[in-house]
Each structure stands twice: as C-alpha cells, then as structure tokens.
Motif scaffolding. Structure first.
Motif, mmCIF file in Angstrom:
data_model
loop_
_atom_site.group_PDB
_atom_site.id
_atom_site.type_symbol
_atom_site.label_atom_id
_atom_site.label_comp_id
_atom_site.label_asym_id
_atom_site.label_seq_id
_atom_site.Cartn_x
_atom_site.Cartn_y
_atom_site.Cartn_z
ATOM 1 N N GLU A 104 5.006 11.958 -7.675
ATOM 2 C CA GLU A 104 5.778 10.632 -7.697
ATOM 3 C C GLU A 104 5.243 9.813 -6.520
ATOM 4 O O GLU A 104 4.890 8.510 -6.570
ATOM 5 C CB GLU A 104 7.249 10.780 -7.801
ATOM 6 N N ASP A 107 1.856 8.442 -7.380
ATOM 7 C CA ASP A 107 1.927 7.146 -8.035
ATOM 8 C C ASP A 107 2.637 5.962 -7.221
ATOM 9 O O ASP A 107 2.143 4.878 -7.502
ATOM 10 C CB ASP A 107 2.840 7.537 -9.265
ATOM 11 N N LEU A 108 3.353 6.321 -6.513
ATOM 12 C CA LEU A 108 4.005 5.069 -5.652
ATOM 13 C C LEU A 108 2.943 4.663 -4.466
ATOM 14 O O LEU A 108 2.965 3.572 -4.699
ATOM 15 C CB LEU A 108 5.312 5.806 -4.952
ATOM 16 N N ARG A 110 0.047 4.551 -5.210
ATOM 17 C CA ARG A 110 -1.133 3.638 -6.050
ATOM 18 C C ARG A 110 -0.246 2.450 -6.355
ATOM 19 O O ARG A 110 -1.068 1.291 -6.328
ATOM 20 C CB ARG A 110 -1.448 4.468 -7.303
ATOM 21 N N GLN A 111 0.935 2.153 -6.739
ATOM 22 C CA GLN A 111 1.491 1.214 -6.767
ATOM 23 C C GLN A 111 1.591 0.180 -5.481
ATOM 24 O O GLN A 111 1.399 -1.001 -5.859
ATOM 25 C CB GLN A 111 2.943 1.527 -7.633
ATOM 26 N N VAL A 112 2.084 0.794 -4.548
ATOM 27 C CA VAL A 112 1.934 0.292 -3.294
ATOM 28 C C VAL A 112 0.775 -0.670 -2.896
ATOM 29 O O VAL A 112 0.486 -1.902 -2.629
ATOM 30 C CB VAL A 112 2.636 0.844 -2.135
ATOM 31 N N ASP A 114 -2.058 -1.056 -5.228
ATOM 32 C CA ASP A 114 -2.038 -1.979 -6.226
ATOM 33 C C ASP A 114 -1.345 -3.582 -5.878
ATOM 34 O O ASP A 114 -1.665 -4.659 -6.040
ATOM 35 C CB ASP A 114 -1.774 -1.925 -7.395
ATOM 36 N N ALA A 115 -0.043 -3.275 -5.459
ATOM 37 C CA ALA A 115 0.726 -4.518 -5.180
ATOM 38 C C ALA A 115 0.245 -5.322 -3.892
ATOM 39 O O ALA A 115 0.320 -6.383 -3.953
ATOM 40 C CB ALA A 115 2.284 -4.158 -4.985
ATOM 41 N N ASP A 118 -2.804 -7.018 -5.143
ATOM 42 C CA ASP A 118 -2.439 -8.152 -5.970
ATOM 43 C C ASP A 118 -1.799 -9.398 -5.046
ATOM 44 O O ASP A 118 -2.071 -10.433 -5.518
ATOM 45 C CB ASP A 118 -1.516 -7.897 -6.937
#
Length: 168
Positions: A104, A107-108, A110-112, A114-115, A118
């Motif tokens: 988790e 994944d978190l 990677r999400q941060v 990517d955000a 972006d």
C-alpha cells in the motif's frame, strides 16, 4: 528595426521565457519527498488496522479468514475487541500484515509522485494557455490598429478625392 532583428529579438525573448518556465516547472525533489513523507505518515497513522463489526458468529468467521490472510490481533490497540451488549454485535480490530502495508505504501508513493507530476504538467499547460491567449490578444490588437490605420487612410483618400472633384 528590421524584420530579421525583430525576429531574432522575439526568438531571444522566447528562449528566455522557455528556460525560465523550464526552471519553474522542474520537479523539486524536496517538495516531492515532503509530500511522500506526509502521505506515508498519514497512511501509517490511519490505515494499518481494520475494524470488523458484525454479529458475533460472522465476526468470528471474518476474524478467522483475516488471520489466515496474515492479519494479526494486537492487544495494544485500544478497544481491540468490543461486544455490544444486547445487539450481539462484535467489533474486532486487526493489524494489517506487513507485506500488505508495504504494498500500500509503495502504491501510495507512486500515486503521490504521479499527482505531483500531473500538478506540474497542469500548471505548465495553464501557463501555455495564458501565453497563447496573450499572443492572440496582441495579434488581435495589432490587426485592429492596422484596420483603423487603413480605414483612416481610406477616409483621407476619399475626402481628398471628393474635395478635389477627382473621379476614379
């Protein structure tokens, strides 16, 4: 100013703008690390346990399934087991398995990341849109000025022709 010098001056301004924009929209490792650190701390503080709340027989069945999946009962968690008197419901809090928490967190991260990228891309797009709009406004202003100048010249020519009695 000749057309060539105007073009080279505009090209120099554009290069300066692009280099300044590239600096502004360059990812900052410190900002990204701080965001990831904050997200991981928040996740660790709030998402490493799960509370099962169901009638006692169902809660025991869910408890058994979760334990087989690697979840662990931790007596150190406040109110880790709670029996709701007359309703027969039981609430049990379990700690997530370390492998699931690590997944988790990965994944978190990677999400941060990517955000963050972006966000930078969106800010750059907004800046480009603003620049294009400014260029369009400038072009429109120049076209309006040219049209007004041409209209004045035409008006003056027609006035002179009417005053001198010239025919076309």
């Amino acid at each position: 100013m000749t057309k060539k010098t105007a073009h080279s001056a505009a090209e120099g301004d554009l290069k300066a703008f692009l280099s300044e924009a590239a600096e502004r929209f360059q990812p900052d490792a410190n900002v990204l690390a701080a965001r990831i650190d904050t997200a991981v701390k928040r996740h660790t503080a709030t998402s490493t346990t799960q509370r099962l709340n169901a009638p006692a027989p169902l809660a025991i069945q869910q408890l058994q399934e979760r334990i087989l999946e690697g979840w662990r009962y931790d007596i150190g968690i406040p109110q880790s087991v709670y029996l709701a008197g007359s309703s027969g419901n039981m609430a049990i809090t379990l700690r997530k398995p370390e492998s699931l928490v690590k997944q988790e967190i990965a994944d978190l991260k990677r999400q941060v990341e990517d955000a963050y990228h972006d966000e930078l891309a969106n800010a750059m797009e907004l800046e480009v849109d603003k620049l294009v709009q400014d260029a369009a406004n400038e072009t429109q202003r120049l076209a309006e000025e040219a049209a007004a100048t041409e209209q004045d010249a035409m008006r003056k020519l027609l006035r002179d022709m009417l005053l001198t009695g010239a025919t076309v």
